[in-house]
Design a protein around this motif. Sequence first.
Motif, short mmCIF file in Angstrom:
data_model
loop_
_atom_site.label_atom_id
_atom_site.label_comp_id
_atom_site.label_asym_id
_atom_site.label_seq_id
_atom_site.Cartn_x
_atom_site.Cartn_y
_atom_site.Cartn_z
N GLY A 190 0.83 -1.20 0.00
CA GLY A 190 0.00 0.00 0.00
C GLY A 190 0.86 1.25 0.00
N LEU A 191 0.27 2.37 -0.42
CA LEU A 191 0.96 3.65 -0.44
C LEU A 191 -0.03 4.72 0.01
N VAL A 192 0.41 5.61 0.88
CA VAL A 192 -0.46 6.68 1.36
C VAL A 192 0.24 8.02 1.20
N GLU A 193 -0.44 8.99 0.63
CA GLU A 193 0.16 10.31 0.46
C GLU A 193 -0.05 11.15 1.71
N LYS A 194 1.04 11.66 2.24
CA LYS A 194 1.04 12.57 3.39
C LYS A 194 0.05 12.18 4.49
N PRO A 195 0.25 10.99 5.07
CA PRO A 195 -0.65 10.56 6.14
C PRO A 195 -0.39 11.36 7.43
N ARG A 196 -1.37 11.34 8.32
CA ARG A 196 -1.12 11.89 9.65
C ARG A 196 -0.07 11.02 10.33
N VAL A 197 0.77 11.64 11.14
CA VAL A 197 1.88 10.91 11.77
C VAL A 197 1.36 9.68 12.53
N ASP A 198 0.23 9.82 13.22
CA ASP A 198 -0.29 8.70 14.02
C ASP A 198 -1.01 7.65 13.16
N GLN A 199 -1.14 7.90 11.86
CA GLN A 199 -1.82 6.93 11.00
C GLN A 199 -0.91 6.35 9.92
N ALA A 200 0.36 6.76 9.93
CA ALA A 200 1.27 6.32 8.86
C ALA A 200 1.59 4.84 9.02
N PRO A 201 1.58 4.08 7.91
CA PRO A 201 1.87 2.65 8.00
C PRO A 201 3.34 2.32 8.25
N SER A 202 4.24 3.27 8.02
CA SER A 202 5.67 3.05 8.28
C SER A 202 6.37 4.41 8.23
N ASN A 203 7.69 4.40 8.41
CA ASN A 203 8.44 5.65 8.19
C ASN A 203 9.32 5.52 6.94
N LEU A 204 8.94 4.60 6.06
CA LEU A 204 9.64 4.48 4.77
C LEU A 204 8.90 5.36 3.76
N THR A 205 9.62 6.32 3.19
CA THR A 205 8.95 7.30 2.33
C THR A 205 9.49 7.24 0.90
N VAL A 206 8.63 7.68 -0.01
CA VAL A 206 8.98 7.74 -1.43
C VAL A 206 9.68 9.07 -1.67
N ILE A 207 10.83 9.05 -2.33
CA ILE A 207 11.47 10.31 -2.72
C ILE A 207 11.15 10.55 -4.19
N GLY A 208 11.63 11.65 -4.71
CA GLY A 208 11.18 12.05 -6.05
C GLY A 208 11.84 11.34 -7.21
N ARG A 209 11.92 10.03 -7.15
CA ARG A 209 12.47 9.22 -8.25
C ARG A 209 11.63 7.96 -8.40
N TYR A 210 11.12 7.74 -9.61
CA TYR A 210 10.19 6.63 -9.85
C TYR A 210 10.50 5.97 -11.19
N VAL A 211 10.24 4.66 -11.29
CA VAL A 211 10.10 3.99 -12.59
C VAL A 211 8.72 3.37 -12.57
N LEU A 212 7.88 3.82 -13.48
CA LEU A 212 6.47 3.38 -13.44
C LEU A 212 6.04 2.78 -14.76
N MET A 213 5.00 1.97 -14.66
CA MET A 213 4.41 1.36 -15.84
C MET A 213 3.32 2.31 -16.38
N PRO A 214 3.08 2.26 -17.69
CA PRO A 214 2.16 3.24 -18.28
C PRO A 214 0.72 3.13 -17.76
N GLU A 215 0.39 1.96 -17.19
CA GLU A 215 -0.99 1.76 -16.70
C GLU A 215 -1.38 2.76 -15.62
N VAL A 216 -0.41 3.39 -14.99
CA VAL A 216 -0.74 4.36 -13.93
C VAL A 216 -1.61 5.50 -14.50
N ILE A 217 -1.42 5.75 -15.78
CA ILE A 217 -2.18 6.85 -16.42
C ILE A 217 -3.69 6.58 -16.38
#
Length: 290
Positions: A190-217
């Motif tokens: 799972g991935l959550v954008e800017k969760p509340r600190v008390d609701q975050a599933p982890s402290n592992l965060t996405v930085i501004g580098r991605y390789v994505l498949m075109p289906e995201v569109i």
Amino acid sequence: MSLKPLKKAVLPVAGLGTRFLPATKAMAKEMLPVVDKPLIQYAVEEARAAGIEQFCFITGRGKTAIVEHFDVAYELERTLAERGKQAELDALRAQSMPPGSIVTVRQQVPMGLGHAIWCARAFIGDDPFAILLPDDLMMCETSCTAQLARAYEETGGNVVAIEEVPMERVNRYGVLDVAEDMGRLVSIKGLVEKPRVDQAPSNLTVIGRYVLMPEVITHLAKMERGSGNEVQLTDGMAKLIGHQPFHGLRYEGRRFDCGDKAGYLEAQVAFALQRPDMAPAMRAILKTYS
Ligand code: G1P
């Protein structure tokens, strides 16, 4: 596994840069220099070191200098040649881009990062693509995008660069819900954008580098609003989980958040200290402040 090669990158550069006003009133924030190179050039060089050949800049009003920066500056080159400034001329030429390698798309309205990426849909087509957010300046021995490209060759599917942050700062990032932590690679459930600190599933965060498949569109096209009432890339990516491989990569290197004044100033110091022509002078200056 036969994978489509990674040749395309999308660079969103439409942001207003409000945190750097007044510097960014008449100038794109991506043109802010670190030592003597604008942020956008660091991102482009990092992508080229990963074998990226085609670039799409998602621009907006007031961003023309970014496109100019990668054009051939004929008059400047001639003047440098006439004045015998060969080193400067060589440096300028070394950064020139092959003809036809950059396209631009305008994001007319600031509807979020997900919307910006969706604006590049014709460029992306059916191909895998990298995203580089130029505010995140990377200092890595091996280009961060090249590290992602290598991971993509191993795992297939989507790979995002990740790092651990102190728990109290998770609300600034896209955050991972981890399925399996394998060390260098992490599979994501799972991935959550800017969760509340008390609701975050982890402290592992996405930085501004991605390789994505075109289906995201397809998912971004639904224009569902998320955090900050914006169309979030993170929400579009989350929809791919379970249908395609999705991994986080603990990249090797350092990230400087140049969207933040302190992070930007730290980058100046760190990059100057890396430069043999600048390090001694910089060290001497820093001593006077300690
Ligand atoms: C964006 C993304 C966020 C990511 C971050 C990395 O946020 O939405 O998921 O963690 O970049 O820098 P922004 O910094 O644009 O608010």
